[in-house]
Enzyme design. Structure first.
Site, PDB file in Angstrom:
ATOM      1  N   PHE A 125      43.596  34.168  46.734  1.00 34.10           N
ATOM      2  CA  PHE A 125      43.621  33.523  45.422  1.00 34.10           C
ATOM      3  C   PHE A 125      45.072  33.542  44.960  1.00 34.10           C
ATOM      4  O   PHE A 125      45.666  34.616  44.824  1.00 34.10           O
ATOM      5  CB  PHE A 125      42.737  34.323  44.463  1.00 34.10           C
ATOM      6  N   ASP A 195      41.785  43.757  45.599  1.00 28.41           N
ATOM      7  CA  ASP A 195      41.312  42.889  44.531  1.00 28.41           C
ATOM      8  C   ASP A 195      39.811  42.731  44.751  1.00 28.41           C
ATOM      9  O   ASP A 195      39.386  42.228  45.801  1.00 28.41           O
ATOM     10  CB  ASP A 195      42.031  41.538  44.607  1.00 28.41           C
ATOM     11  N   LYS A 221      33.157  37.036  36.382  1.00 32.37           N
ATOM     12  CA  LYS A 221      32.445  36.425  37.503  1.00 32.37           C
ATOM     13  C   LYS A 221      31.060  37.073  37.621  1.00 32.37           C
ATOM     14  O   LYS A 221      30.220  36.886  36.755  1.00 32.37           O
ATOM     15  CB  LYS A 221      33.295  36.537  38.763  1.00 32.37           C
ATOM     16  N   ARG A 367      31.622  25.342  47.117  1.00 34.87           N
ATOM     17  CA  ARG A 367      31.274  26.773  46.998  1.00 34.87           C
ATOM     18  C   ARG A 367      29.982  26.935  46.213  1.00 34.87           C
ATOM     19  O   ARG A 367      29.800  26.331  45.155  1.00 34.87           O
ATOM     20  CB  ARG A 367      32.371  27.534  46.247  1.00 34.87           C
TER      21      ARG A 367
END
Ligand SMILES: *Cc1c(COP(=O)(O)O)cnc(C)c1O
Length: 408
Positions: A125, A195, A221, A367
């Site tokens: 990311f 992460d 998330k 996704r």
């Protein structure tokens, strides 16, 4: 091929089924984007209203002490600790993932004087890479080197101070071997920063058992904290004991913030990683969602997550133009399925119009995130059916599906 009735039978015996009513999802939507923005817990609006109207509106500044505002970053950190396999005093909630990465990365560089290289995954990311570039740019002689995780051992020389990797790849959903990689990095004398944005709430994360040095993660998330909700950071207790120094030395990290002294004297413990006043409205929303997470069995979450992703992969592989980019082995899979399709963007838009919400990452990845607390087997079956219909009908070719918004 599994039938919709067989999926309904799986739903009927799903040990997590009762969690669905904890989330406010609109009618007619199959939400497969909880890996990007988790759904709204039903108790969140009332909790936020209470903080706004009662703690802020009525009690005003008294709430810093009386409503526990000052303590909130630590209280939330202690509640996140079990989700990431950490001790309660090793976690604090503050700022954003990017800012927290900056803080722990500079602290890690300072713990390895003489070593000047930070390794990161070139396909990670990008904010993590931008921050690594920014942080190393401030330290004389330091550099950030981009590699792929499979090349790690070749690059682990005596100059590597720290390695930053995502436990789950945000694009493909690939899950890395966190304990194995951590051990190799540490054997080379470097520090390991994970992460966990795409793994916290998606599977049991075991930072303590693996002896991880630092970790960062977000809460909007899989943890359902709400858009822009505050992030967290983890520092291993053994490093806290050594008094690590982070660069954003704001007053909330000071041992005595209300003494208003001119010199900086960091707090003992993880509180030294705080910088500023906590964003209490965001923290209130996160607290409400952690009320739900507190009752969830992470092993059951993982079992259902793998069952849902297995189901989806089984139903969509072989569809015209589709290639499954997510690893098939359970040990290498997070809680999302990524499908390659040359026209992935308009296909996802056509699916969204049918009420199946996924997202798209350039150049060709669709996704789909699987959130076991609020997704059913039947919904996954329906989503796969809708995808098949979008592809066979060719409706995605309509011009309106190719218009791009700011956020994909
Ligand atoms: C979502 C995500 C972030 C988010 O960063 P913010 O600073 O909180 O906007 C960072 N890193 C990874 C790997 C992510 O998935």
């Amino acid at each position: 091929m599994i039938t919709r009735e067989e999926c309904a039978a799986l739903d009927a015996v799903d040990p997590l089924a009762a969690f669905r009513k904890e989330f406010a999802l609109p009618e007619g939507v199959v939400y497969l984007d909880g890996n990007s923005l988790g759904a709204l817990p039903v108790r969140t609006p009332e909790r936020v209203r209470q903080v706004v109207e009662e703690e802020w509106g009525r009690e005003l500044i008294r709430s810093w002490n009386d409503a526990g505002w000052f303590e909130q970053p630590y209280r939330l950190g202690r509640r996140i600790a079990p989700l990431i396999g950490a001790e309660p005093e090793e976690v604090v909630v503050c700022d954003t993932t990017s800012v927290n990465l900056f803080k722990v990365l500079v602290a890690a560089l300072r713990l390895r004087p003489g070593r000047r290289t930070v390794l990161g995954d070139g396909e990670a990311f990008p904010t993590d890479l931008y921050i690594a570039e920014g942080a190393t740019g401030l330290v004389e002689g330091a550099r950030s080197v981009l590699i792929r995780p499979e090349e790690l051992d070749r690059h682990l020389d005596g100059d590597v101070a720290a390695v930053v990797l995502s436990q789950v790849d945000y694009r493909t959903g690939e899950l890395l071997d966190l304990p194995g990689i951590t051990a190799r990095v540490q054997a080379a004398g470097a520090l390991m920063i994970w992460d966990v944005c795409h793994s916290v709430g998606a599977l049991p994360v075991e930072l303590g058992a693996a002896g991880v040095d630092f970790a960062i993660g977000c809460t909007y998330k899989y943890l359902n904290g709400g858009p822009g909700s505050p992030a967290f950071l983890y520092v291993a207790g053994r490093h806290l004991a050594a008094g690590p120094r982070q660069p954003l030395s704001g007053w909330f990290g000071h041992a005595r913030p209300f003494a208003f002294e001119p010199g900086y004297d960091p707090k003992p413990g993880v509180g030294r990683f705080l910088t500023s006043s906590p964003s209490l409205l965001g923290q209130a929303a996160l607290g409400a969602s952690l009320d739900v997470w507190e009752r969830a069995d992470l092993a059951a979450v993982r079992t259902k997550s793998l069952a849902l992703t297995d189901l989806f992969i089984g139903l969509v592989e072989g569809l015209d133009g589709i290639e499954v980019a997510t690893p098939r082995e359970h040990a290498r899979r997070g809680s999302q399925v990524a499908l390659r399709h040359a026209d992935g963007y308009p296909v996802v838009q056509a699916l969204i119009e049918r009420g199946v919400i996924g997202d798209f990452r350039a150049p060709d990845l669709m996704r789909f995130g699987f959130t076991p607390l609020y997704l059913s087997y039947t919904e996954v079956w329906d989503a796969a059916r809708q995808l098949a219909e979008v592809l066979t009908s060719g409706e995605w070719r309509a011009e309106r599906f190719s218009r791009r918004g700011e956020v994909t």
